[in-house]
Design a protein around this motif. Sequence first.
Motif, PDB file in Angstrom:
ATOM      1  N   VAL A 143      32.983  47.505  51.639  1.00 33.60           N
ATOM      2  CA  VAL A 143      31.326  46.982  52.688  1.00 33.60           C
ATOM      3  C   VAL A 143      30.632  46.002  51.014  1.00 33.60           C
ATOM      4  CG1 VAL A 143      29.848  47.678  53.345  1.00 33.60           C
ATOM      5  CG2 VAL A 143      31.670  48.607  53.790  1.00 33.60           C
ATOM      6  N   ASP A 144      30.296  44.347  51.064  1.00 33.77           N
ATOM      7  CA  ASP A 144      29.170  44.672  50.594  1.00 33.77           C
ATOM      8  C   ASP A 144      27.997  44.180  50.881  1.00 33.77           C
ATOM      9  OD1 ASP A 144      30.611  43.300  48.321  1.00 33.77           O
ATOM     10  OD2 ASP A 144      32.057  42.436  49.624  1.00 33.77           O
ATOM     11  N   LEU A 145      27.128  45.243  51.450  1.00 29.74           N
ATOM     12  CA  LEU A 145      26.007  44.806  52.468  1.00 29.74           C
ATOM     13  C   LEU A 145      25.283  43.813  51.882  1.00 29.74           C
ATOM     14  CD1 LEU A 145      24.717  48.716  52.211  1.00 29.74           C
ATOM     15  CD2 LEU A 145      25.824  46.824  54.408  1.00 29.74           C
ATOM     16  N   LYS A 146      24.058  42.816  52.470  1.00 27.65           N
ATOM     17  CA  LYS A 146      22.730  41.813  52.283  1.00 27.65           C
ATOM     18  C   LYS A 146      22.044  42.829  53.232  1.00 27.65           C
ATOM     19  CE  LYS A 146      26.485  38.325  50.648  1.00 27.65           C
ATOM     20  NZ  LYS A 146      26.613  39.644  48.650  1.00 27.65           N
ATOM     21  N   ALA A 147      20.617  42.315  52.173  1.00 30.55           N
ATOM     22  CA  ALA A 147      19.732  42.482  53.163  1.00 30.55           C
ATOM     23  C   ALA A 147      18.975  41.647  53.043  1.00 30.55           C
ATOM     24  CB  ALA A 147      18.749  43.338  52.102  1.00 30.55           C
ATOM     25  N   ALA A 148      18.027  41.622  54.530  1.00 29.41           N
ATOM     26  CA  ALA A 148      17.103  40.048  54.278  1.00 29.41           C
ATOM     27  C   ALA A 148      15.933  40.717  54.487  1.00 29.41           C
ATOM     28  CB  ALA A 148      17.437  39.160  56.151  1.00 29.41           C
ATOM     29  N   VAL A 149      15.385  40.114  53.764  1.00 29.97           N
ATOM     30  CA  VAL A 149      13.339  40.664  53.998  1.00 29.97           C
ATOM     31  C   VAL A 149      12.507  40.247  55.673  1.00 29.97           C
ATOM     32  CG1 VAL A 149      10.991  40.355  53.037  1.00 29.97           C
ATOM     33  CG2 VAL A 149      13.160  40.486  51.242  1.00 29.97           C
ATOM     34  N   GLU A 150      12.300  41.308  56.508  1.00 28.64           N
ATOM     35  CA  GLU A 150      11.749  41.053  57.320  1.00 28.64           C
ATOM     36  C   GLU A 150      10.105  41.328  57.257  1.00 28.64           C
ATOM     37  OE1 GLU A 150      13.875  43.317  60.290  1.00 28.64           O
ATOM     38  OE2 GLU A 150      15.487  40.944  59.685  1.00 28.64           O
ATOM     39  N   ASP A 151       9.299  40.837  58.523  1.00 29.34           N
ATOM     40  CA  ASP A 151       7.867  41.636  58.802  1.00 29.34           C
ATOM     41  C   ASP A 151       7.700  41.780  57.551  1.00 29.34           C
ATOM     42  OD1 ASP A 151       5.903  42.881  59.777  1.00 29.34           O
ATOM     43  OD2 ASP A 151       6.478  44.853  59.767  1.00 29.34           O
ATOM     44  N   GLY A 152       7.122  40.409  56.380  1.00 28.65           N
ATOM     45  CA  GLY A 152       6.538  40.482  55.537  1.00 28.65           C
ATOM     46  C   GLY A 152       6.865  40.989  54.501  1.00 28.65           C
ATOM     47  N   GLY A 153       7.591  41.305  53.506  1.00 27.51           N
ATOM     48  CA  GLY A 153       8.214  42.155  53.434  1.00 27.51           C
ATOM     49  C   GLY A 153       8.091  43.592  53.330  1.00 27.51           C
ATOM     50  N   ARG A 154       8.432  44.530  55.082  1.00 28.38           N
ATOM     51  CA  ARG A 154       7.722  45.940  55.480  1.00 28.38           C
ATOM     52  C   ARG A 154       9.427  46.286  55.737  1.00 28.38           C
ATOM     53  NH1 ARG A 154       4.266  48.318  54.316  1.00 28.38           N
ATOM     54  NH2 ARG A 154       3.688  49.269  55.871  1.00 28.38           N
ATOM     55  N   ARG A 155      10.114  45.325  55.941  1.00 24.94           N
ATOM     56  CA  ARG A 155      11.799  45.715  56.472  1.00 24.94           C
ATOM     57  C   ARG A 155      12.813  45.003  55.402  1.00 24.94           C
ATOM     58  NH1 ARG A 155      12.629  47.464  62.162  1.00 24.94           N
ATOM     59  NH2 ARG A 155      14.019  45.583  61.695  1.00 24.94           N
ATOM     60  N   LEU A 156      13.351  45.845  54.713  1.00 20.95           N
ATOM     61  CA  LEU A 156      14.823  45.216  54.170  1.00 20.95           C
ATOM     62  C   LEU A 156      16.355  45.470  55.738  1.00 20.95           C
ATOM     63  CD1 LEU A 156      15.658  45.763  50.592  1.00 20.95           C
ATOM     64  CD2 LEU A 156      14.404  44.170  51.700  1.00 20.95           C
ATOM     65  N   ALA A 157      16.294  44.273  55.924  1.00 25.25           N
ATOM     66  CA  ALA A 157      17.909  44.169  57.383  1.00 25.25           C
ATOM     67  C   ALA A 157      18.873  44.573  57.012  1.00 25.25           C
ATOM     68  CB  ALA A 157      17.753  42.862  58.165  1.00 25.25           C
ATOM     69  N   LEU A 158      19.652  45.268  57.061  1.00 25.80           N
ATOM     70  CA  LEU A 158      21.019  45.467  56.123  1.00 25.80           C
ATOM     71  C   LEU A 158      22.578  44.957  57.077  1.00 25.80           C
ATOM     72  CD1 LEU A 158      20.919  49.236  55.169  1.00 25.80           C
ATOM     73  CD2 LEU A 158      20.217  46.963  54.052  1.00 25.80           C
ATOM     74  N   SER A 159      23.544  43.693  56.369  1.00 23.48           N
ATOM     75  CA  SER A 159      23.913  42.998  57.118  1.00 23.48           C
ATOM     76  C   SER A 159      25.552  43.047  56.519  1.00 23.48           C
ATOM     77  CB  SER A 159      24.330  42.054  57.691  1.00 23.48           C
ATOM     78  OG  SER A 159      23.686  41.172  56.947  1.00 23.48           O
ATOM     79  N   ASP A 160      26.437  43.070  56.821  1.00 24.67           N
ATOM     80  CA  ASP A 160      27.785  43.204  55.917  1.00 24.67           C
ATOM     81  C   ASP A 160      28.529  41.863  56.484  1.00 24.67           C
ATOM     82  OD1 ASP A 160      29.898  43.380  53.994  1.00 24.67           O
ATOM     83  OD2 ASP A 160      31.108  44.280  55.772  1.00 24.67           O
ATOM     84  N   ALA A 161      29.121  40.369  56.313  1.00 21.24           N
ATOM     85  CA  ALA A 161      29.689  39.749  56.766  1.00 21.24           C
ATOM     86  C   ALA A 161      31.178  40.083  57.563  1.00 21.24           C
ATOM     87  CB  ALA A 161      29.541  38.235  56.313  1.00 21.24           C
ATOM     88  N   ALA A 162      31.638  41.056  56.695  1.00 16.01           N
ATOM     89  CA  ALA A 162      33.133  41.361  57.515  1.00 16.01           C
ATOM     90  C   ALA A 162      33.107  42.632  57.955  1.00 16.01           C
ATOM     91  CB  ALA A 162      33.751  41.455  55.865  1.00 16.01           C
ATOM     92  N   HIS A 163      31.803  43.021  58.487  1.00 23.23           N
ATOM     93  CA  HIS A 163      32.206  44.527  59.364  1.00 23.23           C
ATOM     94  C   HIS A 163      30.833  44.604  59.697  1.00 23.23           C
ATOM     95  CE1 HIS A 163      34.544  45.286  55.500  1.00 23.23           C
ATOM     96  NE2 HIS A 163      35.277  45.744  56.454  1.00 23.23           N
ATOM     97  N   ALA A 164      31.267  45.408  61.138  1.00 29.01           N
ATOM     98  CA  ALA A 164      30.093  45.565  62.106  1.00 29.01           C
ATOM     99  C   ALA A 164      29.733  47.408  61.989  1.00 29.01           C
ATOM    100  CB  ALA A 164      30.334  46.189  63.518  1.00 29.01           C
ATOM    101  N   LEU A 165      28.322  47.619  60.730  1.00 25.75           N
ATOM    102  CA  LEU A 165      27.742  48.451  60.158  1.00 25.75           C
ATOM    103  C   LEU A 165      27.403  49.435  61.661  1.00 25.75           C
ATOM    104  CD1 LEU A 165      25.646  46.919  57.644  1.00 25.75           C
ATOM    105  CD2 LEU A 165      27.757  47.649  57.354  1.00 25.75           C
TER     106      LEU A 165
END
Length: 200
Positions: A65-87
Amino acid sequence: MSETPSERREAAATRRRWVTLAEVVAVIGVLIAGLTLWNNWSDRRNTAAEKAAEAQSESRARSRVDLKAAVEDGGRRLALSDAAHALQDVEVIFPAALGVADQRPSGDPVIDARWFQDALLKATDGGADDREGRLPVLLRVTYLDGDAIRTTTSLYDVVWRTEGRLLQGRALKLEGLRIRSRSGTTKALNAAWAREKPAA
């Protein structure tokens, strides 16, 4: 025309030499064939071992698993994702000294600043308003790998920044997520926090 006994002996010796030479050539041929057979067998065995190791390495890389985090809501949240797997599920475990309960978001896999904002601002109180740092967290991720459900636990750093505001005190903003270790334990988490904990 009759042969003399010495000619007969000489002819017999010549025949024996040719037979001996033929035997030597045959033995050399058998040795060469044996070495060729052994070499081919050894090459096939090495190739099979290399293919098995390559397949295992590829399987390990595919299941990582290679988690990536996208900053959301002006820095209030980090949305986690992995390109190769469904979390499927994410559990966020905080250092014990911070006093924040473990979080398991329902719905989308995220890290929300509200979970630990008060504790982190309290830990950094008394210093400069504008600060940056890392908060080590243990992420236990359940994901799909083909048809199999797998779980992995890794140690990550949540990158944060505080900003002073005119009337409302300080604000916490999340900036990203960085991997610290692919294997993680609560002991390693608490040790990392002891090293990373910002001085007040």
